[in-house]
Design a protein around this motif. Structure first.
Motif, PDB file in Angstrom:
ATOM      1  N   GLN A 111       6.153 -11.294  -0.181  1.00 54.39           N
ATOM      2  CA  GLN A 111       6.427 -11.413   1.141  1.00 54.39           C
ATOM      3  C   GLN A 111       6.476  -9.994   1.688  1.00 54.39           C
ATOM      4  O   GLN A 111       5.968  -9.604   3.186  1.00 54.39           O
ATOM      5  N   PHE A 112       7.257  -9.053   1.408  1.00 50.20           N
ATOM      6  CA  PHE A 112       7.299  -7.598   1.850  1.00 50.20           C
ATOM      7  C   PHE A 112       6.059  -7.126   1.972  1.00 50.20           C
ATOM      8  O   PHE A 112       5.533  -6.388   2.854  1.00 50.20           O
ATOM      9  N   SER A 113       5.065  -7.176   0.864  1.00 48.79           N
ATOM     10  CA  SER A 113       3.816  -6.772   0.724  1.00 48.79           C
ATOM     11  C   SER A 113       2.919  -7.226   2.005  1.00 48.79           C
ATOM     12  O   SER A 113       2.053  -6.309   2.310  1.00 48.79           O
ATOM     13  N   LYS A 127       8.087   4.437  -3.537  1.00 49.93           N
ATOM     14  CA  LYS A 127       6.838   4.899  -2.958  1.00 49.93           C
ATOM     15  C   LYS A 127       5.652   5.199  -3.984  1.00 49.93           C
ATOM     16  O   LYS A 127       5.993   5.802  -4.832  1.00 49.93           O
ATOM     17  N   LYS A 128       4.542   4.795  -3.505  1.00 50.19           N
ATOM     18  CA  LYS A 128       3.462   5.057  -4.260  1.00 50.19           C
ATOM     19  C   LYS A 128       2.474   6.047  -3.643  1.00 50.19           C
ATOM     20  O   LYS A 128       1.434   6.523  -4.040  1.00 50.19           O
ATOM     21  N   LYS A 131       0.797  -1.306   0.126  1.00 47.51           N
ATOM     22  CA  LYS A 131       0.025  -0.016  -0.100  1.00 47.51           C
ATOM     23  C   LYS A 131       0.851   1.111   0.183  1.00 47.51           C
ATOM     24  O   LYS A 131       0.381   2.262  -0.518  1.00 47.51           O
ATOM     25  N   ILE A 132       2.239   1.144   0.327  1.00 52.52           N
ATOM     26  CA  ILE A 132       3.043   2.195   0.602  1.00 52.52           C
ATOM     27  C   ILE A 132       4.049   2.178  -0.737  1.00 52.52           C
ATOM     28  O   ILE A 132       4.404   3.258  -1.394  1.00 52.52           O
ATOM     29  N   PHE A 133       4.677   1.127  -1.230  1.00 53.21           N
ATOM     30  CA  PHE A 133       5.729   0.826  -2.166  1.00 53.21           C
ATOM     31  C   PHE A 133       5.039  -0.041  -3.232  1.00 53.21           C
ATOM     32  O   PHE A 133       4.210  -0.900  -3.246  1.00 53.21           O
ATOM     33  N   GLU A 134       5.714  -0.035  -4.465  1.00 52.53           N
ATOM     34  CA  GLU A 134       5.479  -0.905  -5.462  1.00 52.53           C
ATOM     35  C   GLU A 134       6.625  -1.179  -6.206  1.00 52.53           C
ATOM     36  O   GLU A 134       7.789  -0.685  -6.308  1.00 52.53           O
TER      37      GLU A 134
END
Length: 416
Positions: free
Chosen positions: A355-357, A316-317, A234-237
């Motif tokens: 896994q990070f997500s 960052k998104k 939700k914060i990074f892509e």
């Protein structure tokens, strides 16, 4: 016939300028080797007799951060004495072989016989300084060769050095350089204290496990309530932009330096033009999941460049303060959390974006993110300043040693 080389240093204390020249000597004329202890895992205890290993030699000093103890009554334990010189004689990393340190007063210990040895000498403090010269390192390197990862004791005792004939001159040099070593030690302690302080601040400025606010909060945010938490995706892509002409600097991804151009750290890996075509573009402010992220967190980039397609680039998104996550991704809490669902991970595998997500990441207000990051950045700046002072002292000592000891030994002169 060439003119005979005068065996005196460029810089000499006034009282010795008219004294005799220095003479070449082998180490076996200056002292002896004392073998270490061979022990088995069954001999290891939680406390007892301290056994020093290669990891205990750090920057010419004894470090006690990684200790092994054995039962004090174990047979074959030759106890080291104060001012013995601890030497790494065998290691998987050639860079560590030959590294040495003086054993201080008040330590009851022995050495790991398979990897470490002790050189004992009545002029140990002077010999220790000999072991910091280029001549010593050159002889170690020549002893190792291309494939050998250990120093042979018999060969070691034949290492040759120029030595002043007068014991008082030996002592004067040792005292001069030892006083610099003391300054270096104090400066290194300042650096380590600041690093420890930073680690403690990071533990307090981010919420502990199961908490929604940090233990230490800046006064202007104390009434702001709980922090929000969002999943990583939700914060990074993930970004995989390969549209480049291979003219950007290739970035090395390391736990020590983050993402940094290879030439700035003398990185030796060679990449072919064909492989570089597949490299991904990294922008300033991007984060990189590396093969070692499960050990040291996620790396931040202060540089625009390209990196291997094996890495996962995060961008960052939503609007966040980049440096807040630069520090959070290096906390012990995050690294432990990163490892929770990746049992069995080993070299050659890495944390996936999936896994990070799944990880919940803290997200206080932007102003609080910035305040925390700026606080930690100021500590980093202080660490950097103290490291520069430490490096300056080391360079000063290096320059002084080049003048206090004669140049590298000439093969013909040494035989005379």
């Amino acid at each position: 016939m060439s003119e005979k080389i005068k065996l005196v240093p460029k810089l000499r204390f006034p009282e010795f300028r008219d004294v005799s020249e220095w003479k070449p000597q082998e180490l076996n004329q200056l002292g002896k080797l004392v073998s270490g202890l061979t022990y088995s895992p069954e001999d290891v205890r939680e406390s007892g007799l301290l056994v020093l290993r290669s990891s205990n030699v750090q920057n010419g000093q004894i470090s006690l951060d990684d200790n092994v103890y054995v039962t004090p009554s174990i047979k074959g334990a030759n106890l080291a004495k104060p001012n013995d010189i601890l030497i790494c004689v065998r290691n998987g990393s050639k860079a560590l072989i030959g590294k040495n340190a003086l054993i201080p007063d008040g330590m009851s210990l022995c050495t790991h016989g398979a990897f470490m040895t002790v050189f004992r000498s009545p002029i140990a403090k002077f010999v220790y300084q000999l072991f910091q010269t280029d001549s010593y390192q050159d002889q170690v390197d020549a002893d190792l060769g291309a494939t050998i990862n250990s120093i042979n004791g018999s060969k070691f005792l034949k290492y040759k050095f120029f030595v002043p004939k007068e014991p008082k001159e030996q002592q004067k040099i040792a005292d001069c350089l030892s006083s610099l070593d003391d300054l270096i030690t104090v400066q290194n302690q300042k650096v380590e204290a600041l690093k420890k302080y930073k680690k403690g601040m990071m533990q307090q400025l981010f919420p502990a496990e199961g908490k929604t606010v940090p233990k230490l909060r800046f006064s202007e945010f104390e009434e702001d309530g709980e922090w929000a938490f969002l999943n990583g995706d939700k914060i990074f892509e993930p970004i995989s932009n390969k549209k480049h002409n291979s003219d950007l600097p290739i970035l090395a991804i390391s736990q020590e330096h983050g993402a940094i151009p290879r030439e700035l750290i003398d990185y030796k890996v060679i990449a072919t033009e064909q492989s570089i075509e597949s490299y991904k573009i990294v922008e300033v402010g991007d984060f990189i999941i590396s093969l070692r992220s499960f050990q040291g967190g996620i790396e931040y980039s202060n540089y625009k460049g390209i990196c291997s397609p094996a890495y996962i680039i995060l961008r960052k998104k939503i609007e966040v303060f980049d440096l807040f996550f630069k520090y959070y991704f290096k906390t012990d809490l995050f690294i432990r959390d990163l490892n929770k669902n990746i049992e069995g991970i080993r070299d050659g595998k890495m944390v996936s974006f999936f896994q990070f997500s799944e990880k919940l990441l803290p997200l206080p207000d932007y102003a609080e993110q910035k305040r925390i990051a700026n606080c930690l950045t100021s500590i980093d700046d202080a660490v950097t300043s103290q490291i520069k002072k430490l490096e300056s002292l080391r360079e000063h000592k290096k320059g002084l040693m080049q003048q206090l000891f004669p140049k590298a030994i000439d093969s013909q002169a040494i035989e005379q």
